[in-house]
Design a protein around this motif. Structure first.
Motif, PDB file in Angstrom:
ATOM      1  N   ASP A  87      20.511  11.995  58.829  1.00  0.00           N
ATOM      2  CA  ASP A  87      19.854  12.682  57.870  1.00  0.00           C
ATOM      3  C   ASP A  87      20.223  14.035  57.480  1.00  0.00           C
ATOM      4  O   ASP A  87      20.108  14.371  56.318  1.00  0.00           O
ATOM      5  N   ALA A  88      20.969  14.710  58.571  1.00  0.00           N
ATOM      6  CA  ALA A  88      21.776  15.945  58.237  1.00  0.00           C
ATOM      7  C   ALA A  88      22.900  15.776  57.313  1.00  0.00           C
ATOM      8  O   ALA A  88      23.227  16.629  56.277  1.00  0.00           O
ATOM      9  N   LEU A  89      23.674  14.665  57.562  1.00  0.00           N
ATOM     10  CA  LEU A  89      24.943  14.285  56.486  1.00  0.00           C
ATOM     11  C   LEU A  89      24.143  14.250  55.124  1.00  0.00           C
ATOM     12  O   LEU A  89      25.045  14.633  54.176  1.00  0.00           O
ATOM     13  N   LYS A  90      23.209  13.305  55.038  1.00  0.00           N
ATOM     14  CA  LYS A  90      22.867  12.943  53.767  1.00  0.00           C
ATOM     15  C   LYS A  90      22.288  14.018  52.741  1.00  0.00           C
ATOM     16  O   LYS A  90      22.249  14.084  51.677  1.00  0.00           O
ATOM     17  N   ASN A 107      23.151   3.220  58.112  1.00  0.00           N
ATOM     18  CA  ASN A 107      22.873   3.918  56.947  1.00  0.00           C
ATOM     19  C   ASN A 107      23.623   3.521  55.679  1.00  0.00           C
ATOM     20  O   ASN A 107      23.022   3.693  54.540  1.00  0.00           O
ATOM     21  N   TYR A 108      24.933   3.205  55.971  1.00  0.00           N
ATOM     22  CA  TYR A 108      25.732   2.813  54.903  1.00  0.00           C
ATOM     23  C   TYR A 108      24.908   1.451  54.022  1.00  0.00           C
ATOM     24  O   TYR A 108      25.066   1.256  52.892  1.00  0.00           O
ATOM     25  N   THR A 109      24.478   0.532  54.880  1.00  0.00           N
ATOM     26  CA  THR A 109      24.028  -0.871  54.408  1.00  0.00           C
ATOM     27  C   THR A 109      22.710  -0.284  53.523  1.00  0.00           C
ATOM     28  O   THR A 109      22.212  -1.112  52.649  1.00  0.00           O
ATOM     29  N   ASN A 110      22.217   0.692  53.885  1.00  0.00           N
ATOM     30  CA  ASN A 110      20.891   0.951  53.075  1.00  0.00           C
ATOM     31  C   ASN A 110      21.283   2.082  52.051  1.00  0.00           C
ATOM     32  O   ASN A 110      20.520   2.458  51.231  1.00  0.00           O
ATOM     33  N   LYS A 115      31.299   7.715  54.980  1.00  0.00           N
ATOM     34  CA  LYS A 115      32.504   7.153  55.085  1.00  0.00           C
ATOM     35  C   LYS A 115      32.965   7.339  56.400  1.00  0.00           C
ATOM     36  O   LYS A 115      32.999   8.697  56.753  1.00  0.00           O
ATOM     37  N   ILE A 116      33.676   6.612  57.012  1.00  0.00           N
ATOM     38  CA  ILE A 116      34.213   6.522  58.421  1.00  0.00           C
ATOM     39  C   ILE A 116      35.806   6.973  58.054  1.00  0.00           C
ATOM     40  O   ILE A 116      36.351   6.083  57.433  1.00  0.00           O
ATOM     41  N   ILE A 117      36.210   8.515  58.471  1.00  0.00           N
ATOM     42  CA  ILE A 117      37.353   8.531  58.155  1.00  0.00           C
ATOM     43  C   ILE A 117      38.454   8.780  59.493  1.00  0.00           C
ATOM     44  O   ILE A 117      39.574   9.038  59.304  1.00  0.00           O
ATOM     45  N   ALA A 118      37.970   8.652  60.860  1.00  0.00           N
ATOM     46  CA  ALA A 118      38.689   8.441  61.859  1.00  0.00           C
ATOM     47  C   ALA A 118      37.741   8.050  63.102  1.00  0.00           C
ATOM     48  O   ALA A 118      36.345   8.066  62.934  1.00  0.00           O
ATOM     49  N   ASP A 327      29.276  -6.006  54.673  1.00  0.00           N
ATOM     50  CA  ASP A 327      30.684  -5.783  54.108  1.00  0.00           C
ATOM     51  C   ASP A 327      30.949  -4.266  54.240  1.00  0.00           C
ATOM     52  O   ASP A 327      30.714  -3.523  53.500  1.00  0.00           O
ATOM     53  N   PHE A 328      31.890  -3.936  55.273  1.00  0.00           N
ATOM     54  CA  PHE A 328      32.349  -2.480  55.543  1.00  0.00           C
ATOM     55  C   PHE A 328      33.578  -2.335  55.211  1.00  0.00           C
ATOM     56  O   PHE A 328      34.177  -1.185  55.477  1.00  0.00           O
ATOM     57  N   GLU A 329      34.160  -2.980  54.014  1.00  0.00           N
ATOM     58  CA  GLU A 329      35.332  -2.445  53.403  1.00  0.00           C
ATOM     59  C   GLU A 329      35.537  -1.319  52.884  1.00  0.00           C
ATOM     60  O   GLU A 329      36.368  -0.539  52.832  1.00  0.00           O
TER      61      GLU A 329
END
Length: 338
Positions: A87-90, A107-110, A115-118, A327-329
């Motif tokens: 919630d804080a990131l969004k 949250n990504y699928t919704n 983005k996952i960066i590491a 799909d997490f590409e």
């Protein structure tokens, strides 16, 4: 003689005018530089558990300050669970931070811009039975009450995936296990009062339960589903911030890598930092023995296992935490760690 004096006076006046102009220009330039050096604020989020030690070390050693420079002020904010973090990131309350992969995926699928960066760490999820619960084997959990930080969180998916492979599911999907949620720091009290039978605990709280309550490990960290491959925490940010300021994101990732290297090269110092940080946040001082036990169940790396994340997402769908097969590409962006 008068002509000479007049000429000298004119030359002196002209020189003074030039000095005045030069002084005015310097003052103007100083004002412009001050404006350009206006301080900005960046907030990094994380949880008070051992999977998030890279953030604690970066905070203690000043790695974000070193990488981002003097004109950026770094703040830190801690969270009890992945839902509040996301919630804080969004909402832009934080710019980046460490969170479990489960909340990031959900949250990504919704439709969330994440983005996952590491990666941050691996392992650290342990399933324990309360002393006196009557649980001796995994099969004994079938009709018992278990607790995780949140429904569908990383630890929940790991546990329920493992149990479903044995044919045991929660009441949420027409099974027999009863699910409760709560902050890991409260698990000791939950065990001591007999309110739950099983804890799916991230470290260091798993080691706390063992040492403080005599809890029995039923599923070790390296046996629970995805325990050896799945990032237990991931460094995330928003896609919009990557587009707007890729240099900022690169500096954030570089600071995170500095912290990870420090942990692997100086484990005892990193443990001391973790003990102090967790005490400051939770008012619970963990013993060195608890931290040592936790460390054995965790690895620290910034490399992302993309296949493991996709497999975890597929399992989340199979457990009906997700409405559609994911799909997490486009979820993972490794350009900053390559």
């Amino acid at each position: 003689m008068k002509k000479i004096l007049f000429t000298l006076a004119m030359m002196l006046t002209f020189a003074l005018l030039l000095v005045g102009c030069g002084s005015s220009d310097a003052s103007s330039g100083s004002s412009s530089d001050s404006s350009a050096e206006e301080t900005k604020e960046i907030t990094i989020g994380y949880f008070p558990n051992i999977n998030h030690v890279p953030a604690m070390v970066a905070k203690s050693e000043g790695y974000y300050e070193d990488r981002l420079g003097d004109n950026i002020k770094i703040k830190y904010q801690t969270f009890p669970d992945g839902a509040s973090f996301m919630d804080a990131l969004k909402t832009g309350e934080i710019e980046a931070g460490l969170v479990g992969p489960g909340p990031a995926m959900n949250n990504y699928t919704n439709g969330a811009d994440v983005k996952i960066i590491a990666a941050g760490s691996t392992g650290g999820t342990v399933v324990l039975a309360r002393d006196g619960s009557g649980i001796e084997t995994v099969e004994d959990i079938a009709s018992k009450t278990f607790i995780t930080p949140r429904v569908g969180c990383t630890h929940d998916v790991q546990f329920e995936t493992y149990m479903k492979e044995l044919g045991i599911t929660s009441k949420r999907i027409n099974g027999t296990m009863i699910h409760q949620t709560g902050k890991p720091a409260t698990y000791q009290a939950m065990f001591e009062t007999g309110k739950v039978d099983v804890a799916v605990a991230p470290e260091p709280w798993a080691s706390v339960l063992q040492q403080k309550t005599g809890a029995k490990v039923i599923i070790p960290a390296d046996e629970v589903s995805f325990g050896k491959t799945l990032p237990a925490s991931v460094l995330v940010t928003s896609g919009s911030l990557i587009e707007e300021n890729p240099e900022l994101i690169q500096n954030i990732v570089d600071a995170h890598k500095d912290a990870t290297d420090f942990i692997n090269e100086n484990p005892e110092e990193a443990k001391a930092i973790a003990i102090n940080d967790i005490k400051e946040i939770t008012n619970q001082e963990l013993s060195k023995e608890v931290i040592d036990g936790s460390w054995e169940n965790i690895g620290f790396t910034y490399e992302v296992d993309e296949e493991a994340i996709q497999a975890f997402g597929d399992s989340s769908y199979d457990l009906e935490f997700l409405k559609e097969k994911p799909d997490f590409e486009d979820l993972i962006d490794t350009q900053f760690i390559d």
